[in-house]
Write a protein that holds these residues in place. Sequence first.
Motif, mmCIF file in Angstrom:
data_model
loop_
_atom_site.group_PDB
_atom_site.id
_atom_site.type_symbol
_atom_site.label_atom_id
_atom_site.label_comp_id
_atom_site.label_asym_id
_atom_site.label_seq_id
_atom_site.Cartn_x
_atom_site.Cartn_y
_atom_site.Cartn_z
ATOM 1 N N GLN A 8 0.838 -1.085 0.014
ATOM 2 C CA GLN A 8 0.212 -0.003 -0.125
ATOM 3 C C GLN A 8 0.936 1.395 -0.053
ATOM 4 O OE1 GLN A 8 -3.191 -0.249 -0.744
ATOM 5 N NE2 GLN A 8 -2.650 -2.413 -0.783
ATOM 6 N N PHE A 9 2.048 1.068 0.448
ATOM 7 C CA PHE A 9 2.823 2.354 0.249
ATOM 8 C C PHE A 9 3.162 2.733 -1.219
ATOM 9 C CE2 PHE A 9 7.126 3.861 -0.740
ATOM 10 C CZ PHE A 9 7.222 4.943 -0.197
ATOM 11 N N PHE A 10 3.049 1.724 -2.079
ATOM 12 C CA PHE A 10 3.159 1.943 -3.664
ATOM 13 C C PHE A 10 1.817 2.530 -4.175
ATOM 14 C CE2 PHE A 10 6.935 -0.852 -3.090
ATOM 15 C CZ PHE A 10 7.938 -0.239 -3.576
ATOM 16 N N MET B 32 3.399 -3.881 -8.866
ATOM 17 C CA MET B 32 3.292 -5.052 -7.955
ATOM 18 C C MET B 32 3.757 -6.101 -8.877
ATOM 19 S SD MET B 32 1.954 -4.419 -5.156
ATOM 20 C CE MET B 32 3.268 -3.106 -5.306
ATOM 21 N N GLU B 33 3.603 -6.230 -10.079
ATOM 22 C CA GLU B 33 3.992 -7.550 -11.060
ATOM 23 C C GLU B 33 5.562 -7.436 -11.123
ATOM 24 O OE1 GLU B 33 1.834 -6.988 -14.626
ATOM 25 O OE2 GLU B 33 -0.069 -7.751 -13.744
ATOM 26 N N PHE B 34 6.172 -6.175 -11.146
ATOM 27 C CA PHE B 34 7.544 -6.131 -10.957
ATOM 28 C C PHE B 34 8.254 -6.309 -9.751
ATOM 29 C CE2 PHE B 34 11.276 -3.399 -10.404
ATOM 30 C CZ PHE B 34 12.157 -3.703 -11.355
ATOM 31 N N LEU B 35 7.602 -6.192 -8.691
ATOM 32 C CA LEU B 35 8.035 -6.455 -7.428
ATOM 33 C C LEU B 35 7.592 -8.248 -7.108
ATOM 34 C CD1 LEU B 35 7.250 -3.473 -5.290
ATOM 35 C CD2 LEU B 35 9.262 -4.181 -6.174
ATOM 36 N N LYS C 279 -2.943 0.929 -13.673
ATOM 37 C CA LYS C 279 -2.106 0.506 -14.673
ATOM 38 C C LYS C 279 -0.689 0.370 -13.934
ATOM 39 C CE LYS C 279 -4.338 0.950 -18.988
ATOM 40 N NZ LYS C 279 -4.268 -0.385 -18.959
ATOM 41 N N LEU C 280 -0.315 1.789 -13.348
ATOM 42 C CA LEU C 280 1.009 1.843 -12.607
ATOM 43 C C LEU C 280 1.113 0.990 -11.500
ATOM 44 C CD1 LEU C 280 1.633 5.910 -12.896
ATOM 45 C CD2 LEU C 280 2.741 4.081 -14.095
ATOM 46 N N PHE C 281 0.034 0.959 -10.739
ATOM 47 C CA PHE C 281 0.040 0.080 -9.736
ATOM 48 C C PHE C 281 0.320 -1.491 -9.676
ATOM 49 C CE2 PHE C 281 -2.234 -2.299 -6.016
ATOM 50 C CZ PHE C 281 -1.379 -2.211 -5.186
#
Length: 358
Positions: free
Chosen positions: A58-60, A111-114, A105-107
Amino acid sequence: MINWNKTIIWRIRLGELLAVVGIYIVLYLLYCITLTFNELAYLKITFPELLKNYLVSQFFDYSIKFILTIPIWYFYFRSIPHWSLATKVFLHFGTLVIFVITWQKLFYATMEFLGRGHLRGSSQIWDIYIPALIYIIQFGFFHAYAYHVKFQQQKEIENSLRQATLESELSAIKAQLNPHFLYNVFNTISASVPPEMEATREMIAELADIFRYQLKASRVDYVKIKDELEFIEKYLALEKNRFGSRLKTSIEASDELLNLKIPPMILQPIVENAIKHGISPKIEGGEVKIKIEKNDNYLIFEVNDTGVGLNSQEEVIGKGIGLTNTKLRLEKMFGELLHLSPNLPNGLKVWFKIPILS
């Protein structure tokens, strides 16, 4: 001591910025705690571990929301603050959709990148509802706060104008001792000047015209630009008699602007400041250029001099009566600012704009 009213950027005060950041932090923490309590009953994991997981994700989430808020806020409250509220509400439907889609889209990409998960399928409706709700709440708050600030500013302006009106009425009473007596004295002096001193006679006539215009200016709210410029030319003519070849002047204003109306005596204090503080200290003198032009629905006024310039605005604003009063008049009458900047290669440029009056 912390100055909460200190301007950070885009006329945002420190207290305002910290308040918004604080609200985002509270929302972020409350949402993480709520999700943790909600999921704890279904997962075999300790409270601290689950809370830590949500604090990261949730920080991101809230950081992206905060970053996306900035350009939208700038658009509504700095680019188009003068537009009607109805127009802004209509535009909010579009920016709301942009905000939600861009955030999602950014979130999701983050999440997928992390290597973390996010809602999928029909559950994604929550990733539309919650960002939209946050958008509506925060911009509702922003508009309410902007209205409050504007209302307070209008009250201050009304109080200042009320005080200024009382002071001007008192000044007018004092000025009405008998202006005709002053004119008669000028005429008497002029008549006593020998014919061979025609230049002196002309100076007296110009001085009388200046006093006559100042008296007129104290009784009206607006004058034509051509009348203001005629007054400036007479004032400059007297100054040229004092400075001789050390003072050069020029005035640029197209004929189409001459019948437009402006507040009286709005230029003379700036011109006087340019001569007194810019040109006078220089042995070789200098030049003062006055320029008036039209830009869309505004009139742009510039007074440029090739004098000594200044190190900071505090040297003249707040200390000198002329420029300080002009600054206050612009702010209270039109909500506009008086701008001071270097006139390269040397000297000072003073400019301001006012809306074209119908």
